[in-house]
Design a protein around this motif. Structure first.
Motif, PDB file in Angstrom:
ATOM      1  N   THR A 150       6.037   6.669 -20.675  1.00 43.93           N
ATOM      2  CA  THR A 150       7.188   6.724 -20.015  1.00 43.93           C
ATOM      3  C   THR A 150       8.528   7.010 -21.252  1.00 43.93           C
ATOM      4  OG1 THR A 150       6.418   5.245 -18.290  1.00 43.93           O
ATOM      5  CG2 THR A 150       8.767   5.337 -18.898  1.00 43.93           C
ATOM      6  N   VAL A 178       7.912  11.910 -14.481  1.00 48.66           N
ATOM      7  CA  VAL A 178       6.738  10.891 -15.312  1.00 48.66           C
ATOM      8  C   VAL A 178       6.058  10.296 -13.803  1.00 48.66           C
ATOM      9  CG1 VAL A 178       6.315   8.844 -16.636  1.00 48.66           C
ATOM     10  CG2 VAL A 178       8.064  10.446 -17.225  1.00 48.66           C
ATOM     11  N   LEU A 181       3.747   7.834 -12.824  1.00 46.35           N
ATOM     12  CA  LEU A 181       3.172   6.515 -12.903  1.00 46.35           C
ATOM     13  C   LEU A 181       1.818   6.213 -12.237  1.00 46.35           C
ATOM     14  CD1 LEU A 181       6.364   4.839 -13.841  1.00 46.35           C
ATOM     15  CD2 LEU A 181       4.432   5.155 -15.695  1.00 46.35           C
ATOM     16  N   ALA A 191       5.451   0.094 -17.675  1.00 43.21           N
ATOM     17  CA  ALA A 191       6.512   1.152 -18.167  1.00 43.21           C
ATOM     18  C   ALA A 191       7.744   0.359 -18.199  1.00 43.21           C
ATOM     19  CB  ALA A 191       6.464   2.301 -17.275  1.00 43.21           C
ATOM     20  N   PHE A 206      10.944   8.964 -12.218  1.00 44.47           N
ATOM     21  CA  PHE A 206       9.772   8.437 -12.233  1.00 44.47           C
ATOM     22  C   PHE A 206       9.171   8.195 -11.037  1.00 44.47           C
ATOM     23  CE2 PHE A 206      12.937   6.525 -15.339  1.00 44.47           C
ATOM     24  CZ  PHE A 206      12.232   6.819 -16.469  1.00 44.47           C
TER      25      PHE A 206
END
Length: 673
Positions: free
Chosen positions: A413, A428, A430, A439, A464
């Motif tokens: 991250t 990103v 996750l 993160a 994210f």
């Protein structure tokens, strides 16, 4: 490789600038001109300057809470640095960062971090960006011996070695992490021995010798520019002052006065280097001229800082966002020559276009694919990307654009954040939303804060993606709805669309946005089909709610996966001749207060439905705001339906009614009526 003629005197000048700046800063601190904390680099000047002299102007640096020396070592002007110490408007970070958080993009200082080890993933990400963009830029990462015990150190070194990233990790080993010695905290006190475990060279040098540090750093820079990957350098140095100037540490001293004085007498890097220069034939008058020049520069910096005004209260919110609701829509940009701080024209609504049927997950993948086609800065990174709809993306874009990461959520991250700072637009992934907690340090302490703390010097265009699992019986560690956790963090935008068209339009807006955006998608919506515009510029503005169904009797506000039982309840209530208006906020931060108030003005009643735990969830915020702003419009008290303040259970018999159901919602509406 040794310091050349110019560099020899420049090394003396920069070390002296650090020393005199710190000494004057201590005087100003004692006179109450400098607020907060004050960590000096006195004694560590050679480690800083020797490494910085091995860099080019366009190479980047991340640093530590002992942050004054690094920008000076890279060549920064002193005026704005001193003003920053005093919290002035003319400070390098506009008074938003202060002593521990200097950043000066004019000389490549990306950020300094008050979080131990916090800058290591960022430096790794900056190097990652340089490698992907095909430039020979190098990133130098300073950290202390205490950071070596942080997970970010180990995870970042592994990733840098894996992809041969052009980054130099330089440990300023002053022997103590605040009051804890290396011997007390390191099972292997020879820090450089960690390097072979990550497949990179490690070197230990005398950190009080500017020449020795320069030679090691120059070799590492040459290696990095040649594509041979990272290097770990341990510069054994010593801080002459207390960890935090003015800090009184009770109890038995962790180091003796004799130890400190012995280092000052025998190991002062400036005195040592002055002697070397004289022995090499440098005229002492040249050194005296440099000393006078530095004294004047420091005096000028103090005058500039004292004369500079404090920031005005009306500027408090400046630098929070690149642009609060701006959606970026430029055409494809070239891979090289990127304007990393540029923004594009605003386009908040798409023109009507043909639609096709697709699932929520297909629309999400389509949004990423179109944005990756449109802008070569967009890259996707995460764990097991193919599992969450990424197989088509991998097939289309290959390994240069799609990066399967090691299981190192916190550090990859941070790598994404560093890459965003240095020219890319990362997504990103996750995977499971519960992993966002791992993160969260990088998201909260770096992504959300750095633009503000640097006075707007850097932008962090990053997304994210967090999938909230809901297939059943996942138990507490995989079934969280973590979005309320981030609602309390300034500097973040949070979206949670509920339809295929909305996830496509809002995901595209998030990717084009100039700020960090968290996307919380509910996996129970993945299979839902809907009409989705085919236009590649179909974007939906962040911060705008949607009326999913119009009604007159009650407003139902449904968040994320709660939309499914809500719509089922509405269908049943319609048969009872109850007219329900359904609002989907789509964006959780910033919330569209106006749309909610408009609906309450029509119905006079509000039920909020969400799957987050009851205490401090999004419904709490909406209820509080509506009580403040729309109280006179309400005919009845606001009702909130949510998960209880209990962890999600494993057993189906306990889980069945854990989240709000159709029956719960129908009962709540009847109660209000």
């Amino acid at each position: 490789m040794q310091l050349d003629g110019y560099q020899r005197l420049e090394a003396y000048r920069r070390m002296l600038r650090i020393r005199r700046f710190e000494e004057e800063g201590m005087r100003q601190f004692k006179d109450d001109k400098i607020p907060g904390w004050f960590h000096t680099a006195v004694g560590q000047e050679a480690a800083i300057v020797g490494a910085c002299l091995a860099l080019r102007d366009d190479d980047g640096i991340t640093g530590t809470h002992r942050s004054h020396g690094h920008p000076i070592g890279k060549g920064a002007h002193l005026d704005a640095l001193m003003a920053e110490l005093m919290g002035k408007e003319g400070g390098v970070c506009k008074g938003r960062g202060g002593s521990m958080h200097f950043a000066d993009n004019s000389v490549g200082i990306i950020s300094e971090s008050g979080i131990v080890g916090g800058g290591i993933p960022l430096a790794t990400g900056c190097a990652f960006s340089a490698k992907l963009r095909g430039v020979d830029q190098v990133t130098l990462c300073f950290f202390g011996d205490g950071a070596v015990n942080q997970g970010t150190f180990h995870e970042s070194l592994n990733m840098a070695s894996l992809w041969k990233l052009p980054v130099i990790y330089l440990c300023e080993n002053n022997g103590y992490a605040m009051t804890t010695s290396v011997a007390q905290s390191h099972g292997q006190p020879d820090i450089a021995l960690r390097a072979p475990g990550y497949g990179m060279p490690g070197a230990t040098v005398d950190g009080q010798s500017v020449g020795a540090v320069y030679e090691a750093a120059a070799a590492a820079v040459t290696r990095a520019r040649a594509g041979e990957g990272p290097t770990l350098i341990v510069a054994n140095t010593y801080r002459f002052d207390e960890h935090n100037f003015g800090l009184v540490i009770p109890g038995e001293p962790y180091r003796s006065v004799e130890e400190v004085e012995a280092h000052k007498r025998a190991r002062d890097p400036i005195l040592l280097y002055r002697t070397v220069l004289l022995e090499e034939g440098i005229n002492e008058k040249s050194l005296i001229a440099i000393e006078d020049e530095v004294t004047k520069a420091v005096k000028q910096a103090v005058k500039f800082a004292l004369d500079n005004p404090m920031p005005q209260p009306e500027t408090l919110s400046d630098y929070m966002f690149n642009s609060p609701l701006q959606v970026i829509t430029t055409s494809r940009l070239g891979w090289r020559g990127i304007n990393r701080h540029g923004t594009d024209a605003q386009k908040l609504a798409a023109t009507p276009t043909p639609h096709i049927q697709m699932t929520y997950l297909e629309a999400l993948v389509q949004a990423q694919m179109e944005e990756m086609d449109r802008d070569e800065r967009v890259v996707l990174m995460g764990e097991d990307i193919s599992v969450h709809g990424g197989a088509k993306l991998i097939e289309r874009f290959g390994k240069k654009r799609i990066w399967n990461m090691p299981i190192s959520e916190g550090s990859f991250t941070g790598l994404g954040i560093g890459a965003a700072i240095n020219g890319l637009r990362p997504i990103v992934d996750l995977s499971g939303a519960s992993f966002v907690y791992l993160a969260s340090d990088q998201i909260i302490n770096q992504a959300s804060k750095l633009r503000y703390m640097t006075g707007g010097q850097i932008h962090i265009p990053i997304v994210f993606r967090c999938c909230m699992f809901s297939v059943g019986s996942e138990a507490a560690q995989h079934a969280d709805r973590p979005y309320p956790f981030f609602m309390n963090v300034p500097g973040l935008k949070i979206i949670s669309p509920t339809s295929a068209a909305d996830i496509k339009g809002l995901m595209k807006s998030a990717i084009r946005d100039g700020d960090p955006v968290l996307v919380f998608e509910d996996a129970r919506l993945w299979a839902l089909k809907g009409d989705v515009p085919t236009d590649p510029d179909h974007v939906i503005p962040i911060g705008k709610a949607d009326v999913k169904r119009e009604g007159r009797d009650v407003t139902l506000l449904a968040i994320a996966g709660a939309i499914r039982p809500t719509m089922e309840a509405v269908d049943a209530l319609t048969e009872e001749n109850i007219s329900v208006e359904v609002i989907d906020p789509r964006t959780l931060k910033p919330l569209d207060h106006a749309a909610i108030k408009m609906s309450i003005a029509k119905t006079g009643r509000l039920v909020i439905v969400e799957n987050g735990h009851r205490v401090c969830n999004v419904g709490s915020e909406i209820a509080a705001v509506m009580a403040e702003e729309a109280f006179d419009l309400l005919k009845r008290p606001i009702l909130r339906l949510s998960a209880p303040d209990i962890h999600v259970p494993f057993s189906p018999s306990l889980e069945n009614d854990f989240f709000p159901t159709k029956d719960h919602i129908i009962a709540a509406v009847r109660r209000l009526l």
